[in-house]
Design an enzyme around this catalytic site. Structure first.
Site: not given
Lengths: 222, 240
Positions: B15, B55, B68-69
């Site tokens: 991811c 993820v 949330e990245s």
């Protein structure tokens, strides 16, 4: 709408330009990298895009800030901005989808989303307690939309089991910036959109929509 | 260690959004545990804690869950000074918009790589070229996006170039061949130590495996490259 509501709340002076999404003007496509609204133009050259980035910017330049300063709380709130966007997307699909099966699937998804928001609220007036914070503005468009279809929403028991959610909605909708943050013909535009795509919601409630269209076209624009 | 401050990153091995966070955590030398999950078969404990089921997710202590990245990246940056994020509100907003832009271009690239339909494949490729042009314009002649110093927004572009490098090493095609500045930038940020340690060692293997098993357009039009057969000279798909 969330940006507009915030700018009204913070009394920011600004100009507004509306565009059609299905027919974007060339000047807009040139300056907006992802061709999405809203964008905020600052002066002649600077273009901010992404509603959350714009909201945090507006908040920072117009103290007192309503975004918390603690890093964890800030991160949790930003997570809720994203969740509210997801809820709004699901609502849009629910309102505009053509397919009956999809409609009922979206209804179940929405109920789960609403349940989560209800859980976050606990018994607080706003998301973070007694005072409004930036995250509350992200939920305003959701309640504005639900309000357009209030009798249908009640009928399909979407929010029936979530009194905290409903009370929160009433609180947000009673804020002056909630009213100022949407165009006067908002309801009419939404209803016309639903009629145009002949969505499942429209087909299953023809009388409701007919009367809604009549009411909204009769009322003069405020 | 005080359990309240334990950081656990929940990620998926290929991811790109998980990779963004991992890269920042390595750059900032944060102590953390990592749990990998399969996104097509999410464990129950994960579905319970992650409101949107995506993820990466960062668990702080026992109960606090961040998702949330971009959000996790900013949080990590704030708790590990000196910050890589600018202080000026306008610059911060411009950078935050670029986080989302980097998400969009990465989504495009992954869609392109894993596309099973010809039409979609071509469409995604055209989108990518447009995006490459935009980033090049933003870069101008600067070393990093914001000038001479690395900022958080640069780390959010790392997975883009890691994936492009993977493609370049598998197929004799360089998607950045017409974008000189972007190439230099990409080489530079992928040579950062955190870029290497910010992904699992079997990333390339897993990507190639995914491309083959999903019977993507990329695989169907270039099987020889993915099957280690003797490689012909030209790339049979990217010929313009």
């Amino acid at each position: 709408m969330r940006v507009l509501a915030l700018m009204c709340h913070k009394n920011i002076k600004f100009e507004i330009k509306f565009i059609e999404m299905h027919c974007k003007p060339e000047w807009f496509v040139k300056i907006s990298p992802l061709s999405r609204v809203p964008i905020l133009m600052i002066g002649d050259d600077i273009v901010l895009f992404e509603s959350d980035a714009i909201m945090e910017y507006i908040d920072e330049i117009s103290p007192p800030q309503i975004m918390p300063s603690d890093p964890i709380q800030k991160a949790l709130d930003r997570g809720k901005f994203e969740y509210a966007s997801e809820l709004m997307k699901n609502m849009s699909i629910f309102v505009f989808c053509y397919d009956e099966e999809k409609f009922f699937k979206q209804r179940e998804l929405l109920k789960k989303n609403i349940e989560q928001v209800d859980k976050w609220l606990e018994n607080k007036k706003y998301m973070n307690g007694d005072q409004i914070s930036l995250v509350d503005f992200c939920f305003i468009p959701i309640f504005v939309n639900l309000n357009v279809f209030k009798p249908i929403i009640q009928q399909c028991e979407l929010t029936k089991d979530f009194p905290k959610f409903n009370k929160y909605g009433d609180t947000l909708l009673s804020l002056p910036c909630s009213k100022a943050g949407k165009v006067p013909d908002y309801e009419l535009l939404v209803v016309e959109g639903v009629e145009k795509v002949n969505s499942y919601l429209y087909r299953s409630n023809p009388c409701f929509f007919k009367s809604l269209l009549e009411i909204n076209t009769r009322q003069p624009t405020k | 260690m005080d359990k309240r401050f334990k950081h656990t990153l929940v990620a998926h091995k290929i991811c790109p959004f998980s990779m963004k966070v991992l890269t920042v955590m390595r750059h900032k030398n944060v102590k953390f545990e990592i749990k990998f999950i399969e996104t097509h078969n999410k464990p129950e404990w994960f579905i319970r804690i992650s409101p949107l089921g995506n993820v990466p997710v960062l668990i702080i202590g026992e109960e606090v869950v961040l998702s949330e990245s971009a959000i996790i990246m900013e949080y990590i940056d704030e708790i590990t000074p000196p910050k890589l994020m600018p202080d000026d509100p306008l610059q911060k907003a411009l950078d935050r918009a670029k986080f989302e832009y980097s998400n969009e271009i990465i989504r495009n690239l992954y869609s392109f790589i894993f596309s099973t339909e010809q039409e979609k494949f071509v469409r995604q490729k055209e989108c990518l070229i447009k995006h490459f042009k935009w980033i090049e314009e933003q870069l101008k002649d600067k070393k990093f996006i914001n000038g001479n110093e690395l900022s958080l927004v640069d780390l959010s572009f790392v997975p883009l170039f890691v994936a492009l490098n993977m493609l370049k090493s598998t197929l004799p095609c360089d998607m950045l061949k017409d974008f000189k500045r972007l190439k230099i930038y990409g080489d530079m940020i992928t040579s950062l130590p955190c870029s290497k340690t910010g992904r699992v060692p079997d990333y390339e293997f897993l990507m190639i495996d995914g491309i083959k098993t999903q019977n993507t357009v990329l695989y169907r039009s270039n099987p020889c490259y993915f099957n280690n057969d003797s490689k012909p000279q030209g790339c049979c798909f990217f010929r313009n």
